[in-house]
Design an enzyme around this catalytic site. Structure first.
Site, PDB file in Angstrom:
ATOM      1  CG  HIS A  40       6.591  -7.620  -2.915  1.00  7.87           C
ATOM      2  ND1 HIS A  40       6.517  -6.397  -2.279  1.00  7.87           N
ATOM      3  CD2 HIS A  40       5.315  -8.078  -3.016  1.00  7.87           C
ATOM      4  CE1 HIS A  40       5.255  -6.132  -2.006  1.00  7.87           C
ATOM      5  NE2 HIS A  40       4.500  -7.125  -2.439  1.00  7.87           N
ATOM      6  CG  HIS A 114       2.942  -1.224  -5.134  1.00 11.37           C
ATOM      7  ND1 HIS A 114       3.997  -1.040  -4.249  1.00 11.37           N
ATOM      8  CD2 HIS A 114       1.973  -1.872  -4.443  1.00 11.37           C
ATOM      9  CE1 HIS A 114       3.673  -1.570  -3.079  1.00 11.37           C
ATOM     10  NE2 HIS A 114       2.448  -2.075  -3.166  1.00 11.37           N
TER      11      HIS A 114
END
Length: 320
Positions: A40, A114
């Site tokens: 992830h 991110h």
């Protein structure tokens, strides 16, 4: 795979070629019936402390403040090892979120992100993955490209066209086509070992797959995460298609995020380490009841994540 036996417990010493070493009876079942370890936010180990804040929206205006960027990186870093080390560890699915920097002088240069942008650009990382796939022709890699921040209307279509063209040229004959028979054996016979899932319409490219469903709990609470994933696996799991069961914890997007990011002596990696062992035990119990396919997590190179997922294929081997 290389194994050693100690006190009657099997322990893997290498998972770099685990797919080619699965039992023969699993070589001919659909890939979406295999248990596959996934990563992830795969590139979050590479976040650039000097970049602007790209998310969450409430913190964007604080981009010029070093301390704010430091806090974002501390709570956005979900992986600790490079893509190559993740591949060597046995990870075969990668969550790759793409963004373009505003005012970049190179109009087609892209990064991962991110919270912050990465230091390394997309093309450089994809070349690394391609080289690894060349060295491990029997390991099937699944690259999920998504989000595409900064792809505004004025340049978005050009960026997608450029990126897809680069992917098709780079991976070439290694790309598994949408209409290919999806088993390990069929992919090996054709010499193909890379699937690219792309979250943007690309009907003109038969070698580019549509988005793979990614199910996650959207919570920092492991009990709630387990409950939601259990419901999905038992009632809404896709049939005859790839799907991802995401074990990742998710920070809230509203004011509740403050209860986490203001912890001066904590970070997301520590929270993950406290919860991941329990989640892995849950996966083992759930896999005995419902099929699982791609299982994605944070910190994929720690806490026995990869071996736990790979060993779920033993259940499939018995029923195959």
């Amino acid at each position: 795979m290389a194994m050693s036996v100690k006190k009657d417990k099997r322990k893997a010493t290498s998972y770099s070629d685990w797919m080619s070493q699965l039992p023969d009876k699993l070589h001919n079942i659909p890939l979406y019936d295999l248990a596959i370890p996934g990563s992830h936010d795969s590139m979050s180990y590479d976040l650039d402390i000097n970049s602007s804040i790209i998310e969450p929206d409430r913190l964007k205006r604080l981009s010029k403040i070093y301390c704010a960027r430091k806090i974002v990186r501390k709570w956005a870093t979900t992986q600790e090892e490079t893509i190559t080390k993740q591949l060597d560890a046995g990870v075969r699915y990668f969550d790759l979120r793409i963004a373009r920097k505003a005012r970049d002088r190179n109009p087609t240069r892209l990064y991962f992100y991110h919270g912050l942008y990465t230091r390394t650009d997309v093309e450089t990382v994809l070349k690394v993955i391609s080289d690894w796939a060349e060295r491990h022709p029997k390991e099937i890699l699944i690259l999920a490209l998504s989000n595409f921040k900064g792809f505004d209307k004025a340049i978005g279509a050009q960026l997608h066209q450029h990126l897809i063209g680069f992917i098709v040229t780079l991976f070439g004959a290694k790309l598994i086509h949408i209409r290919d028979l999806l088993t390990l054996r069929s992919c090996w016979d054709k010499g193909r070992n890379v699937i690219v899932s792309y979250d943007y319409p690309t009907t003109q490219h038969g070698e580019i797959w549509s988005k793979i469903p990614y199910f996650y709990g959207n919570t920092m609470n492991t009990t709630k995460l387990e409950s939601k994933l259990r419901h999905i696996l038992e009632t809404a799991r896709p049939v005859q298609y790839f799907f991802v069961c995401g074990l990742n914890l998710t920070l809230p997007e509203d004011f509740r995020i403050l209860q986490y990011i203001l912890r001066l002596c904590d970070n997301l990696a520590n929270v993950i380490r406290r919860g991941l062992p329990r989640l892995l035990q849950w996966v083992k119990r759930q896999a005995a009841k419902t099929p699982v396919n791609i299982v994605a997590s944070d910190l994929v190179t720690s806490d026995d994540f990869v071996p736990t997922v790979i060993e779920l294929n033993a259940l499939k081997s018995v029923s195959a």
